[in-house]
Write a protein that holds these residues in place. Structure first.
Motif, PDB file in Angstrom:
ATOM      1  N   ALA A  21     151.242-104.241 -39.382  1.00 56.12           N
ATOM      2  CA  ALA A  21     151.761-102.829 -38.969  1.00 56.12           C
ATOM      3  C   ALA A  21     151.574-101.317 -38.667  1.00 56.12           C
ATOM      4  O   ALA A  21     149.915-101.448 -38.252  1.00 56.12           O
ATOM      5  N   GLY A  22     152.153-100.657 -38.688  1.00 57.43           N
ATOM      6  CA  GLY A  22     151.666 -99.135 -39.048  1.00 57.43           C
ATOM      7  C   GLY A  22     152.598 -98.038 -39.480  1.00 57.43           C
ATOM      8  O   GLY A  22     153.468 -98.867 -39.664  1.00 57.43           O
ATOM      9  N   GLY A  23     151.917 -97.225 -39.970  1.00 57.20           N
ATOM     10  CA  GLY A  23     152.909 -96.048 -40.714  1.00 57.20           C
ATOM     11  C   GLY A  23     152.501 -94.653 -40.389  1.00 57.20           C
ATOM     12  O   GLY A  23     151.078 -94.568 -40.493  1.00 57.20           O
ATOM     13  N   ILE A  24     153.163 -93.063 -40.252  1.00 53.97           N
ATOM     14  CA  ILE A  24     152.704 -91.982 -40.102  1.00 53.97           C
ATOM     15  C   ILE A  24     153.702 -91.470 -41.494  1.00 53.97           C
ATOM     16  O   ILE A  24     154.873 -91.446 -41.575  1.00 53.97           O
ATOM     17  N   SER A  25     153.304 -90.953 -42.113  1.00 57.17           N
ATOM     18  CA  SER A  25     153.797 -89.873 -43.115  1.00 57.17           C
ATOM     19  C   SER A  25     154.813 -91.114 -43.966  1.00 57.17           C
ATOM     20  O   SER A  25     153.941 -91.656 -44.115  1.00 57.17           O
ATOM     21  N   ASN A  26     155.979 -91.262 -43.946  1.00 61.16           N
ATOM     22  CA  ASN A  26     156.995 -91.627 -45.274  1.00 61.16           C
ATOM     23  C   ASN A  26     157.318 -93.160 -44.716  1.00 61.16           C
ATOM     24  O   ASN A  26     158.451 -93.710 -44.580  1.00 61.16           O
ATOM     25  N   LYS A  64     152.625 -89.206 -31.678  1.00 60.62           N
ATOM     26  CA  LYS A  64     152.980 -88.831 -31.030  1.00 60.62           C
ATOM     27  C   LYS A  64     152.458 -87.056 -30.519  1.00 60.62           C
ATOM     28  O   LYS A  64     152.104 -87.119 -29.552  1.00 60.62           O
ATOM     29  N   THR A  65     152.073 -86.226 -31.720  1.00 59.43           N
ATOM     30  CA  THR A  65     151.833 -84.929 -31.503  1.00 59.43           C
ATOM     31  C   THR A  65     150.069 -85.324 -32.860  1.00 59.43           C
ATOM     32  O   THR A  65     150.890 -85.397 -33.478  1.00 59.43           O
ATOM     33  N   SER A  66     149.043 -84.830 -32.454  1.00 60.72           N
ATOM     34  CA  SER A  66     148.268 -84.446 -33.504  1.00 60.72           C
ATOM     35  C   SER A  66     148.887 -82.700 -34.085  1.00 60.72           C
ATOM     36  O   SER A  66     148.955 -82.303 -33.706  1.00 60.72           O
ATOM     37  N   GLY A  67     148.613 -82.840 -35.430  1.00 61.08           N
ATOM     38  CA  GLY A  67     148.592 -81.408 -36.362  1.00 61.08           C
ATOM     39  C   GLY A  67     147.813 -81.924 -37.394  1.00 61.08           C
ATOM     40  O   GLY A  67     146.675 -82.174 -37.328  1.00 61.08           O
ATOM     41  N   ALA A  68     148.008 -81.014 -38.199  1.00 58.71           N
ATOM     42  CA  ALA A  68     148.030 -81.279 -39.921  1.00 58.71           C
ATOM     43  C   ALA A  68     148.126 -83.086 -39.854  1.00 58.71           C
ATOM     44  O   ALA A  68     148.810 -83.508 -39.692  1.00 58.71           O
ATOM     45  N   PRO A  69     146.237 -83.047 -40.859  1.00 56.90           N
ATOM     46  CA  PRO A  69     146.221 -84.688 -41.394  1.00 56.90           C
ATOM     47  C   PRO A  69     147.372 -85.089 -42.117  1.00 56.90           C
ATOM     48  O   PRO A  69     148.198 -84.201 -43.094  1.00 56.90           O
ATOM     49  N   VAL A  70     148.133 -85.775 -42.039  1.00 50.62           N
ATOM     50  CA  VAL A  70     149.380 -86.616 -42.533  1.00 50.62           C
ATOM     51  C   VAL A  70     148.626 -88.543 -42.845  1.00 50.62           C
ATOM     52  O   VAL A  70     147.060 -88.727 -42.373  1.00 50.62           O
ATOM     53  N   LYS A  81     160.035 -91.071 -34.932  1.00 51.63           N
ATOM     54  CA  LYS A  81     159.981 -90.051 -33.438  1.00 51.63           C
ATOM     55  C   LYS A  81     158.592 -89.742 -33.824  1.00 51.63           C
ATOM     56  O   LYS A  81     158.386 -89.051 -33.238  1.00 51.63           O
ATOM     57  N   GLN A  82     157.845 -90.594 -34.923  1.00 43.13           N
ATOM     58  CA  GLN A  82     156.671 -89.829 -35.305  1.00 43.13           C
ATOM     59  C   GLN A  82     155.278 -90.341 -34.242  1.00 43.13           C
ATOM     60  O   GLN A  82     154.211 -89.953 -34.171  1.00 43.13           O
ATOM     61  N   GLY A  83     155.274 -91.524 -33.828  1.00 41.13           N
ATOM     62  CA  GLY A  83     154.189 -92.077 -33.089  1.00 41.13           C
ATOM     63  C   GLY A  83     154.897 -93.686 -32.733  1.00 41.13           C
ATOM     64  O   GLY A  83     155.726 -94.204 -32.853  1.00 41.13           O
ATOM     65  N   THR A  84     153.624 -94.681 -32.449  1.00 41.95           N
ATOM     66  CA  THR A  84     154.171 -96.117 -31.418  1.00 41.95           C
ATOM     67  C   THR A  84     152.705 -96.597 -32.602  1.00 41.95           C
ATOM     68  O   THR A  84     151.430 -96.352 -32.754  1.00 41.95           O
ATOM     69  N   VAL A  85     152.964 -97.908 -33.600  1.00 42.45           N
ATOM     70  CA  VAL A  85     151.746 -99.026 -33.389  1.00 42.45           C
ATOM     71  C   VAL A  85     151.466-100.345 -33.006  1.00 42.45           C
ATOM     72  O   VAL A  85     152.590-100.521 -31.996  1.00 42.45           O
TER      73      VAL A  85
END
Length: 183
Positions: free
Chosen positions: A132-137, A86-92, A64-68
């Motif tokens: 591929a794409g990844g956000i956090s874990n 999906k939403t900007s915020g502190a760098p991850v 639910k964090q984003g899209t590649v």
């Protein structure tokens, strides 16, 4: 030096995508020409960062964090991948990866970002793409995609759980509404 670090990172991510502590086999997914309204609301909008002439040809949600997004420029024959939160915020930690197995070309971008990772490019006219794409874990890998075959393999990781599935191609229709974003 940058190339060797990039190659090491790509190899490490490929190893993570192939092996993990838990593997779940999913049933083949049916492709829809366009995402349902509820699913579209959960996606991060493509921001046009690949440049003019690039059209979205495939996409995959990263939890639910984003899209590649995989994009293609028919004039240059190049593919481009960008991962968007999906939403900007502190760098991850985020990454984008694109590889063309037939030629060995590819690129990787990974670091701590506010809203997107990439773009990364590779020439791919008439060739299969691994992207591929990844956000956090959470991360999503797609192998053997957009090369005229009817299915590709998608590997999705969420923490320690890995799910593998066959996805019908193409899995996305071009998206309207390009929005500008800042890294």
């Amino acid at each position: 030096m940058r190339t060797s670090r990039r190659a090491a990172a790509v190899a490490a991510f490929a190893a993570l995508a192939v092996g993990s502590t838990a593997t779940v086999m999913a049933q083949p997914a049916a492709a829809a020409p366009a995402a349902p309204a509820a699913a579209a609301a959960a996606q991060a909008a493509y921001n046009g960062v690949c440049g003019s002439g690039y059209t979205v040809v495939n996409w995959a949600d990263i939890g639910k964090q984003g899209t590649v997004y995989l994009t293609y420029n028919s004039g240059s024959g190049k593919n481009c991948v960008v991962t968007i939160r999906k939403t900007s915020g502190a760098p991850v930690y985020m990454f984008s990866y694109l590889g063309i197995p037939e030629t060995g070309q590819g690129d990787y971008d990974g670091d701590y970002y506010y809203s997107y990772a990439g773009p990364v490019y590779a020439y791919g006219r008439g060739l299969c793409a691994d992207w591929a794409g990844g956000i956090s874990n959470q991360e999503t890998w797609t192998y053997g995609s957009n090369c005229g075959s009817l299915t590709a393999t998608r590997v999705t990781k969420d923490g320690g759980t890995t799910a593998r599935s066959k996805v019908a191609e193409p899995s996305a229709a071009p998206r309207a509404g390009v929005t500008a974003g800042t890294r």
